[in-house]
Enzyme design. Structure first.
Site, PDB file in Angstrom:
ATOM      1  N   GLU A   1       0.470  -1.481  -0.157  1.00 51.16           N
ATOM      2  CA  GLU A   1       0.182  -0.208   0.215  1.00 51.16           C
ATOM      3  C   GLU A   1       1.006   1.515  -0.202  1.00 51.16           C
ATOM      4  O   GLU A   1       2.113   1.158   0.590  1.00 51.16           O
ATOM      5  CB  GLU A   1      -0.889   0.068   1.868  1.00 51.16           C
ATOM      6  CG  GLU A   1      -1.579   1.734   1.265  1.00 51.16           C
ATOM      7  CD  GLU A   1      -2.611   1.234   2.282  1.00 51.16           C
ATOM      8  OE1 GLU A   1      -2.233   1.009   3.570  1.00 51.16           O
ATOM      9  OE2 GLU A   1      -3.658   2.757   2.554  1.00 51.16           O
TER      10      GLU A   1
ATOM     11  N   ARG B   1       6.590 -12.461   9.477  1.00 50.88           N
ATOM     12  CA  ARG B   1       7.175 -10.839   8.924  1.00 50.88           C
ATOM     13  C   ARG B   1       8.211 -10.810   9.693  1.00 50.88           C
ATOM     14  O   ARG B   1       8.616 -11.552  11.141  1.00 50.88           O
ATOM     15  CB  ARG B   1       6.229  -9.776   9.141  1.00 50.88           C
ATOM     16  CG  ARG B   1       5.843  -9.771  10.911  1.00 50.88           C
ATOM     17  CD  ARG B   1       5.141  -8.370  11.553  1.00 50.88           C
ATOM     18  NE  ARG B   1       3.565  -8.118  10.118  1.00 50.88           N
ATOM     19  CZ  ARG B   1       3.307  -7.416  10.158  1.00 50.88           C
ATOM     20  NH1 ARG B   1       4.634  -5.697  10.411  1.00 50.88           N
ATOM     21  NH2 ARG B   1       1.970  -6.793   8.763  1.00 50.88           N
TER      22      ARG B   1
ATOM     23  N   LYS C   1       4.491   0.898  10.052  1.00 50.86           N
ATOM     24  CA  LYS C   1       5.060   1.866   9.218  1.00 50.86           C
ATOM     25  C   LYS C   1       4.135   3.217  10.133  1.00 50.86           C
ATOM     26  O   LYS C   1       4.690   4.130  10.257  1.00 50.86           O
ATOM     27  CB  LYS C   1       3.514   1.591   8.234  1.00 50.86           C
ATOM     28  CG  LYS C   1       4.174   1.017   7.057  1.00 50.86           C
ATOM     29  CD  LYS C   1       3.432   1.386   5.989  1.00 50.86           C
ATOM     30  CE  LYS C   1       3.457   0.366   4.833  1.00 50.86           C
ATOM     31  NZ  LYS C   1       2.550   0.500   3.525  1.00 50.86           N
TER      32      LYS C   1
END
Length: 582
Positions: free
Chosen positions: A57, A283, A293
RNA sequence: UGGGGCGUAGCCAAGUGGUAAGGCACCGGGUUUUGGUCCCGGCAUCCGUGGGUUCGAGUCCUACCGCCCCAGCCA
């Protein structure tokens, strides 16, 4: 990116050994995802196709955790015959996304060494198609327009242990749903006034199946579609569709999407369209840094770092500016493995990969960070000798250079001790050391400032027989120091970066901002480097002998006035000994 | 107390019933004109725990324990 069709199914990357003598197959053991792909290939599940994608994104910069996913997806495409990997921007939320981010993401992926060729896609390119799919679901009686407020929707959803309640709008007639949904698109309703929901099961144990929202009204302009839309698809509705439209075979994603998979499958089955296979993996987390983020954005916005590309940031832009190489990052991604267990990788492994790469490739240079003046009392005034220095002991092919030696020099303050501790084999009164590539010198006298007692300079003598740093008498000189000639040295600014956080898991005990390392950056303005460094290329890297790897800052370095960032220090056994002595 | 996952050394991680790979870190030693690199050696009698099946279990069964994720009109 190469797609060598003669490549075997499994990675059999060749890698040169340390001395570059021969190439050996890397001990690449594959991973559970490649095992699944191998099996699918064997059974012909996708007719031999292997199609992956990297779907970021564009709401922030890529970081080292994304690099893991990039290397995984593009790596699979590279290693399997005919494999492809799409770059697809998942741009379904115009309020958070910006072109600055899409540009940086493309730059970072290219820099990492991967190529999406002509396969650049945007979720927003599929908005019309998604809309048609939504109409289809409504017509099948599988979706409805709901006018509950956000609060009411939450209340109706129930809890982890209690089932939800159906929305009063759940059984609206199909024609009414169609009409309302068309008018939602036409902009007739306010933001938040209604949403389109899938009609699944309000009592499902998996909350994702309790009539999830497919579309919401957002009257914001989108960085690509402008004001063409005022309804935007939710991730859960859009993502599986995107993979389906692109005919992805293996949709690789992180663990938290595991219980979204039944929902994606439900949509695709109801629609009767192509269904990719989603496989989840853990992850990446790294010690002494943060990866979310949200937290990275906070560091940037609160000015705690100097932007997304601050060399202390774990962003690819930051690592690049710090001096990390794509090769080191790819090697790291190969070495960390891939599994479903949550894990936190030691940042030392990343640093090891970096040193390993730079050791082979970085030209050596001499730079004195904290200068201490040395007068060679028996060296003729005005005389200059140009001595030969190898550029890289690991690679004779990198040649050599000439460096000037003269009567007044500078050495590192750390390399002299008036009262040497045990095992200190650097310079001390009466002691002898070798100046790298030059001569042996012996400290004869220490000159101090009469007021402060601070050491101002050292008076030393040199042995003319030791030219080049070696004598024929077999004399043992254990210490070797780097140095520069005072008359020839160039002043430089050096930025010493350290870890951004002081604890391995920032935020574990308290707010992560409390864990910030107050000394993560030390700026040295009066360093002296050898004259050859006057015109370094931006971003070029060097090993400053005995200290570490440094790169010329791509933004602040100027011809004649270089600015170097410390990428990573060399391993320091002496520091370890000293620590143990205390 | 619902659902979905995961537990192999300090940190990652192989292992798919035949007697615990590899890397990082760490600890020794050697080489060395970088206290770097390189080389050699050490580092899990044991795989979250208990029970069971089997000639044999990290791998199969079972019970338990622990950790992670999910109740955004974020992705």
């Amino acid at each position: 990116m190469s797609h060598d069709s003669t490549e075997p199914t499994r990675t059999t990357e060749a890698s040169a050994d340390k001395k570059g003598n021969e190439t050996l197959p890397a001990a690449s053991s594959g991973n559970f995802i490649r095992d699944i792909i191998d099996e699918d290939l064997r059974t012909g599940k996708y007719a031999g196709r292997v199609a992956t994608r990297f779907p970021p994104e564009p709401n922030g910069y890529l970081h080292i955790g994304h690099a893991k996913a990039v290397c995984l997806n593009f790596g699979i495409a590279r290693d399997y015959p005919g494999g492809t990997c799409n770059l697809r921007f998942d741009d379904t939320n115009p309020t958070k996304e910006e072109v600055e981010y899409v540009d940086s993401i493309m730059e970072d992926i290219r820099w990492l060494g991967f190529d999406w060729e002509d396969r650049l896609y945007y979720a927003s390119d599929y908005f019309e198609q998604m809309y048609r799919y939504a109409i289809d679901l409504i017509q099948k009686g599988k979706a409805y327009v709901c006018e509950l407020s956000p609060d009411q929707i939450r209340e109706h959803r129930g809890t982890l242990t209690q089932p939800g309640k159906p929305s009063p709008y759940r059984d609206r007639p199909i024609e009414e749903n169609l009409d309302l949904f068309r008018r939602m698109r036409a902009g007739e309703f306010e933001e938040g006034s209604m949403v389109l929901r899938a009609k699944i099961d309000m009592a499902a144990a998996n909350l994702n199946l309790r009539d999830p929202i497919m579309y919401r009204i957002v009257k914001a302009s989108h960085h690509r579609t402008g004001d063409a839309w005022c309804i935007y698809p939710m991730y859960d509705w859009a993502h599986g569709l995107e993979d389906s439209i692109e005919r992805i075979t293996h949709s690789l994603c992180t663990l938290e999407f595991e219980d979204h998979r039944p929902l994606y499958d439900w949509f695709l089955v109801e629609l009767g369209v192509y269904r990719p296979q989603q496989i989840e993996f853990a992850r990446l987390a790294l010690t002494y840094t943060v990866m979310s983020k949200r937290k990275l954005l906070q560091l940037v916005q609160q000015g705690l770092v100097n932007g997304w590309d601050d060399p202390r940031m774990p962003t690819l832009a930051g690592l690049r500016r710090r001096g990390y190489t794509p090769e080191a990052i790819r090697d790291f991604c190969d070495r960390i493995g891939l599994a479903k267990a949550n894990s936190v990788v030691d940042v030392e492994l990343l640093e090891h990969c970096l040193r390993d790469d730079l050791n082979r490739r970085a030209p050596r240079a001499m730079a004195v960070l904290n200068p201490l003046r040395v007068i060679i009392t028996n060296y003729p005034e005005g005389q200059v000798e140009w001595l030969t220095a190898e550029n890289n002991p690991e690679d004779a092919g990198m040649g050599s250079r000439q460096i000037p030696f003269s009567r007044v020099l500078y050495i590192e303050q750390e390399d002299f001790r008036e009262d040497p501790p045990k095992k200190f084999f650097r310079l001390f009164p009466g002691g002898e050391i070798r100046l790298k590539h030059a001569y042996y010198i012996t400290c004869q006298n220490v000159v101090k400032d009469p007021d402060s007692g601070r050491i101002v300079e050292l008076h030393c003598t040199y042995d003319p027989q030791s030219r080049g740093g070696w004598t024929s008498d077999g004399r043992k000189v254990k210490g070797t120091s780097h140095w520069v000639s005072a008359a020839h040295a160039l002043k430089a600014k050096v930025r010493l970066y350290d870890r951004l956080f002081v604890v391995p898991n920032p935020g574990e005990e308290r707010d992560f901002l409390q864990d910030i390392n107050p000394r993560s950056l030390e700026v040295l303005n009066d360093c002296l480097v050898e004259p050859g460094l006057a015109h370094v290329e931006p971003s070029s890297y060097y090993q400053f002998l005995r200290q570490g790897y440094f790169c010329a800052d791509p933004v602040d370095s100027r011809p004649g006035a270089p600015v170097f960032n410390r990428t990573v220090s060399l391993k320091d056994t002496w520091a370890k000994i000293e620590r143990a002595q205390r």
